[in-house]
Design a protein around this motif. Structure first.
Motif, PDB file in Angstrom:
ATOM      1  N   UNK A  21       0.905  -1.021  -0.134  1.00 14.41           N
ATOM      2  CA  UNK A  21      -0.009  -0.179  -0.528  1.00 14.41           C
ATOM      3  C   UNK A  21       0.770   1.504   0.144  1.00 14.41           C
ATOM      4  N   UNK A  22       2.232   0.907  -0.914  1.00  7.86           N
ATOM      5  CA  UNK A  22       2.647   2.078  -0.758  1.00  7.86           C
ATOM      6  C   UNK A  22       3.605   1.654  -1.752  1.00  7.86           C
ATOM      7  N   UNK A  23       4.570   3.352  -2.611  1.00 16.49           N
ATOM      8  CA  UNK A  23       5.177   3.369  -3.474  1.00 16.49           C
ATOM      9  C   UNK A  23       6.554   4.352  -2.967  1.00 16.49           C
ATOM     10  N   UNK A  24       6.801   4.413  -2.031  1.00 13.06           N
ATOM     11  CA  UNK A  24       7.849   5.247  -1.651  1.00 13.06           C
ATOM     12  C   UNK A  24       8.858   3.898  -1.502  1.00 13.06           C
ATOM     13  N   UNK A  25       9.809   4.700  -2.395  1.00 17.53           N
ATOM     14  CA  UNK A  25      10.599   3.032  -2.736  1.00 17.53           C
ATOM     15  C   UNK A  25      11.909   2.540  -1.441  1.00 17.53           C
ATOM     16  N   UNK A  26      12.518   3.943  -1.063  1.00 25.34           N
ATOM     17  CA  UNK A  26      12.566   3.810   0.072  1.00 25.34           C
ATOM     18  C   UNK A  26      12.633   2.875   0.959  1.00 25.34           C
ATOM     19  N   UNK A  27      11.381   3.448   1.583  1.00 30.21           N
ATOM     20  CA  UNK A  27      10.362   2.865   2.161  1.00 30.21           C
ATOM     21  C   UNK A  27      10.415   1.205   1.946  1.00 30.21           C
ATOM     22  N   UNK A  28      10.320   0.992   0.989  1.00 34.05           N
ATOM     23  CA  UNK A  28       9.695  -0.579   0.522  1.00 34.05           C
ATOM     24  C   UNK A  28      11.332  -1.439  -0.215  1.00 34.05           C
ATOM     25  N   UNK A  64       9.255  -0.015 -10.536  1.00 38.63           N
ATOM     26  CA  UNK A  64      11.269   0.897  -9.615  1.00 38.63           C
ATOM     27  C   UNK A  64      11.794  -0.018  -9.798  1.00 38.63           C
ATOM     28  N   UNK A  65      12.896   0.302 -10.396  1.00 39.55           N
ATOM     29  CA  UNK A  65      14.609   0.037 -10.866  1.00 39.55           C
ATOM     30  C   UNK A  65      14.591   0.119  -9.298  1.00 39.55           C
ATOM     31  N   UNK A  66      14.702   0.736  -8.426  1.00 39.89           N
ATOM     32  CA  UNK A  66      15.065   0.815  -6.948  1.00 39.89           C
ATOM     33  C   UNK A  66      14.852  -0.231  -6.527  1.00 39.89           C
ATOM     34  N   UNK A  67      13.661  -0.377  -6.545  1.00 39.98           N
ATOM     35  CA  UNK A  67      12.981  -1.829  -6.233  1.00 39.98           C
ATOM     36  C   UNK A  67      13.410  -3.387  -6.212  1.00 39.98           C
ATOM     37  N   UNK A  68      13.473  -3.077  -7.940  1.00 34.58           N
ATOM     38  CA  UNK A  68      14.002  -4.439  -8.242  1.00 34.58           C
ATOM     39  C   UNK A  68      15.235  -4.245  -8.189  1.00 34.58           C
ATOM     40  N   UNK A  69      16.031  -3.802  -7.950  1.00 36.77           N
ATOM     41  CA  UNK A  69      17.694  -3.620  -7.147  1.00 36.77           C
ATOM     42  C   UNK A  69      17.509  -4.087  -6.259  1.00 36.77           C
ATOM     43  N   UNK A  70      17.254  -3.799  -5.389  1.00 40.20           N
ATOM     44  CA  UNK A  70      16.701  -4.083  -3.578  1.00 40.20           C
ATOM     45  C   UNK A  70      16.746  -4.784  -3.179  1.00 40.20           C
ATOM     46  N   UNK A 126      21.087   0.003 -15.970  1.00 40.59           N
ATOM     47  CA  UNK A 126      22.256  -1.056 -15.987  1.00 40.59           C
ATOM     48  C   UNK A 126      22.705  -1.774 -14.862  1.00 40.59           C
ATOM     49  N   UNK A 127      23.192  -0.889 -14.109  1.00 43.28           N
ATOM     50  CA  UNK A 127      23.032  -1.099 -12.515  1.00 43.28           C
ATOM     51  C   UNK A 127      22.566  -2.953 -11.725  1.00 43.28           C
ATOM     52  N   UNK A 128      21.274  -2.598 -11.554  1.00 46.82           N
ATOM     53  CA  UNK A 128      20.684  -4.172 -12.095  1.00 46.82           C
ATOM     54  C   UNK A 128      20.672  -5.154 -12.585  1.00 46.82           C
ATOM     55  N   UNK A 129      21.367  -4.829 -13.751  1.00 42.91           N
ATOM     56  CA  UNK A 129      21.824  -6.061 -15.251  1.00 42.91           C
ATOM     57  C   UNK A 129      23.447  -6.075 -14.332  1.00 42.91           C
TER      58      UNK A 129
END
Length: 175
Positions: free
Chosen positions: A27-34, A61-67, A92-95
């Motif tokens: 229920x949140x879309x704030x990626x640092x929290x996720x 969100x790529x930040x969430x995938x990378x986390x 590219x960092x996630x790759x």
């Protein structure tokens, strides 16, 4: 405040916070929290936590995938197909991170993973340098050609971030 509250929950046993954190993630879309929620649940083997990590690996969100990929110490077999999809991610960092993690954990599939990312160069050639380093280390392809290409990335033809990454790879390989 919500982020700080979730960080403060790190010492709470996972069984006591799992349901709340999963609901908050959904229920949140704030990626640092996720990302913090992922860090706290990634080692939990409960099916709902594994389901959350699967969702994170395919998140918009790529930040969430990378986390998700960065915080997985080992990739469970049930999450492997989702992790493999990150080899063609928009980040590219996630790759690069995914390639390194998959090649380390699943060496028998290393050639397949390298083939997938072979045409990708990335920002500051990060994916290409990882590809060269891992393929040289595994003895995949023409070692001499790939070694020369990697060494070329250390030259002044490239900006300092590329040179730095290449120099680190050359040092790790003992070239």
């Amino acid at each position: 405040d919500r982020y700080d509250a979730v960080v403060a929950m790190q010492s709470v046993p996972v069984n006591e916070k799992r349901t709340f954190l999963i609901q908050l993630f959904n229920h949140n879309n704030y990626h640092p929290l996720q990302e913090e929620i992922i860090k706290q649940l990634v080692k939990d083997n409960h099916s709902s936590s594994i389901e959350l990590i699967q969702k994170a690996l395919t998140h918009a969100n790529f930040n969430v995938r990378r986390a998700a990929i960065d915080n997985l110490e080992t990739i469970p077999v049930e999450l492997l197909p989702y992790a493999e999809r990150l080899l063609v991610d928009t980040s590219y960092q996630t790759i690069e991170n995914t390639l390194r993690k998959l090649c380390k954990q699943f060496p028998s599939d290393k050639e397949r993973y390298l083939e997938i990312v072979a045409p990708v160069f990335g920002i500051n050639n990060n994916v290409r340098i990882a590809f060269l380093e891992l393929s040289i280390d595994a003895g995949v392809g023409d070692k001499q050609v790939r070694t020369q290409e990697l060494v070329d990335y250390t030259s002044d033809k490239f900006e300092f971030r590329t040179r730095g990454k290449a120099m680190d790879a050359v040092e790790r390989l003992g070239i």
